[in-house]
Design an enzyme around this catalytic site. Structure first.
Site, mmCIF file in Angstrom:
data_model
loop_
_atom_site.group_PDB
_atom_site.id
_atom_site.type_symbol
_atom_site.label_atom_id
_atom_site.label_comp_id
_atom_site.label_asym_id
_atom_site.label_seq_id
_atom_site.Cartn_x
_atom_site.Cartn_y
_atom_site.Cartn_z
ATOM 1 N N LYS A 176 29.972 46.540 46.429
ATOM 2 C CA LYS A 176 30.119 45.277 45.694
ATOM 3 C C LYS A 176 31.432 44.590 46.074
ATOM 4 O O LYS A 176 31.459 43.395 46.359
ATOM 5 C CB LYS A 176 30.045 45.534 44.181
ATOM 6 N N GLY A 205 29.320 43.152 32.808
ATOM 7 C CA GLY A 205 28.987 41.731 32.637
ATOM 8 C C GLY A 205 27.567 41.401 33.076
ATOM 9 O O GLY A 205 26.604 42.051 32.661
ATOM 10 N N TYR A 206 27.465 40.410 33.939
ATOM 11 C CA TYR A 206 26.161 39.896 34.361
ATOM 12 C C TYR A 206 25.607 40.630 35.589
ATOM 13 O O TYR A 206 24.593 40.198 36.150
ATOM 14 C CB TYR A 206 26.275 38.390 34.646
ATOM 15 N N ASP A 221 40.714 34.115 36.752
ATOM 16 C CA ASP A 221 39.627 33.750 35.848
ATOM 17 C C ASP A 221 38.359 33.808 36.685
ATOM 18 O O ASP A 221 38.385 33.496 37.878
ATOM 19 C CB ASP A 221 39.825 32.353 35.256
ATOM 20 N N LYS A 243 41.974 46.521 37.060
ATOM 21 C CA LYS A 243 42.272 45.360 37.916
ATOM 22 C C LYS A 243 43.578 45.577 38.681
ATOM 23 O O LYS A 243 43.688 45.241 39.853
ATOM 24 C CB LYS A 243 42.402 44.088 37.071
ATOM 25 N N THR A 246 47.261 40.927 33.357
ATOM 26 C CA THR A 246 46.138 41.602 32.696
ATOM 27 C C THR A 246 46.648 42.903 32.097
ATOM 28 O O THR A 246 47.648 43.460 32.566
ATOM 29 C CB THR A 246 45.008 41.905 33.701
HETATM 30 P P1 IMP Z 1 37.514 36.827 32.618
HETATM 31 O O1 IMP Z 1 38.058 38.179 32.350
HETATM 32 O O2 IMP Z 1 37.923 35.732 31.699
HETATM 33 O O3 IMP Z 1 37.642 36.439 34.068
HETATM 34 O O4 IMP Z 1 35.950 36.966 32.252
HETATM 35 C C1 IMP Z 1 35.004 36.827 33.166
HETATM 36 C C2 IMP Z 1 33.629 37.116 32.588
HETATM 37 O O5 IMP Z 1 32.708 36.709 33.600
HETATM 38 C C3 IMP Z 1 33.389 38.598 32.361
HETATM 39 O O6 IMP Z 1 33.547 38.959 31.024
HETATM 40 C C4 IMP Z 1 31.938 38.754 32.794
HETATM 41 O O7 IMP Z 1 31.098 38.447 31.716
HETATM 42 C C5 IMP Z 1 31.766 37.699 33.863
HETATM 43 N N1 IMP Z 1 32.041 38.259 35.208
HETATM 44 C C6 IMP Z 1 33.109 37.998 36.025
HETATM 45 N N2 IMP Z 1 33.035 38.722 37.162
HETATM 46 C C7 IMP Z 1 31.920 39.459 37.046
HETATM 47 C C8 IMP Z 1 31.315 40.449 37.895
HETATM 48 O O8 IMP Z 1 31.798 40.815 38.990
HETATM 49 N N3 IMP Z 1 30.177 40.990 37.436
HETATM 50 C C9 IMP Z 1 29.615 40.645 36.245
HETATM 51 N N4 IMP Z 1 30.136 39.773 35.417
HETATM 52 C C10 IMP Z 1 31.279 39.169 35.807
#
Ligand code: IMP
Length: 203
Positions: A180, A158-159, A74, A17, A12
């Site tokens: 969290k 995110g969500y 992921d 992270k 990353t």
């Molecule tokens: P990644 O970086 O491809 O793993 O993207 C994961 C996506 O999932 C993020 O952009 C968020 O939209 C959502 N996501 C993953 N973990 C979380 C979390 O802890 N809180 C809120 N959204 C999350």
């Protein structure tokens, strides 16, 4: 990978992270590197159908490209009433480049007819560790909750504002980062990874 690797590449560019992992695994003699130190590393397209496929593809590709043991992740939100969506599409749901708020609103709209008793959802995080010789390990964390009907709270990303963690009666966006992390999908997967490394450090 019988012994502890001296270096692990975290796949990353997000220093948040990397620091989270450094904080968790302070006691072991491992140097954690990030992709910021490998500007020519290939971009990996996340086109798998599962979190495992995506995380393994990223870890494998970068381990081969750099010659280093590599950890990739992921993660995403799976909503039962939406047949598991957004799932692996979580980062780009509601269109490439959409804001976190737009993504949350799209879920709320798609779920407007879903009764309170059927709003179950889970966050999933998969970490994949690959070494250039072809060994692979997967660590999975899941956190269960429900989708509420409006955005609540301003922390997190995110969500988080629509995900109610029922044990606390709060959304993830209303909880501080430490609380969290103690219960989240990412915290759980990271602690499993930490235990795996500890076992290699003290066989
Ligand atoms: P990644 O970086 O491809 O793993 O993207 C994961 C996506 O999932 C993020 O952009 C968020 O939209 C959502 N996501 C993953 N973990 C979380 C979390 O802890 N809180 C809120 N959204 C999350």
């Amino acid at each position: 990978m019988p012994h502890l690797p001296q270096k692990i590449l975290i796949a990353t560019k997000n220093l948040g992270k990397v620091n989270e992992i450094r904080d968790l695994i302070q006691d072991l003699p491992i140097e954690f590197l990030s992709l910021a130190e490998f500007p020519d590393a290939p971009d990996v397209v996340e086109d798998g159908e599962t979190f495992e496929e995506n995380a393994l593809k990223k870890a494998r590709t970068l381990a081969l490209a750099t010659g280093l043991v590599t950890l990739a992740d992921d993660s995403g939100l799976c909503v039962e009433a939406l047949n598991g969506r957004p799932g692996v599409l979580s980062a780009r749901y509601s269109g490439e480049g959409s804001s976190d708020e737009e993504k949350c609103l799209r879920i709320l709209e798609e779920m407007s007819e879903i009764p309170d008793s059927e709003r179950y959802a889970r966050f999933v995080c998969v970490l994949a560790l690959a070494d250039p010789g072809g060994e692979e390990y997967v660590f999975r964390g899941v956190c269960e909750g429900r989708i509420i009907r409006e955005l609540k709270g301003t922390k997190g990303f995110g969500y988080d504002p629509i995900f109610l963690y029922e044990e606390e009666g709060l959304t993830f966006a209303e909880m501080d980062r430490q609380s969290k992390n103690l219960v989240s999908h990412r915290g759980l997967a990271l602690r499993k990874f930490g235990v795996f490394l500890e076992q290699r450090a003290r066989p």
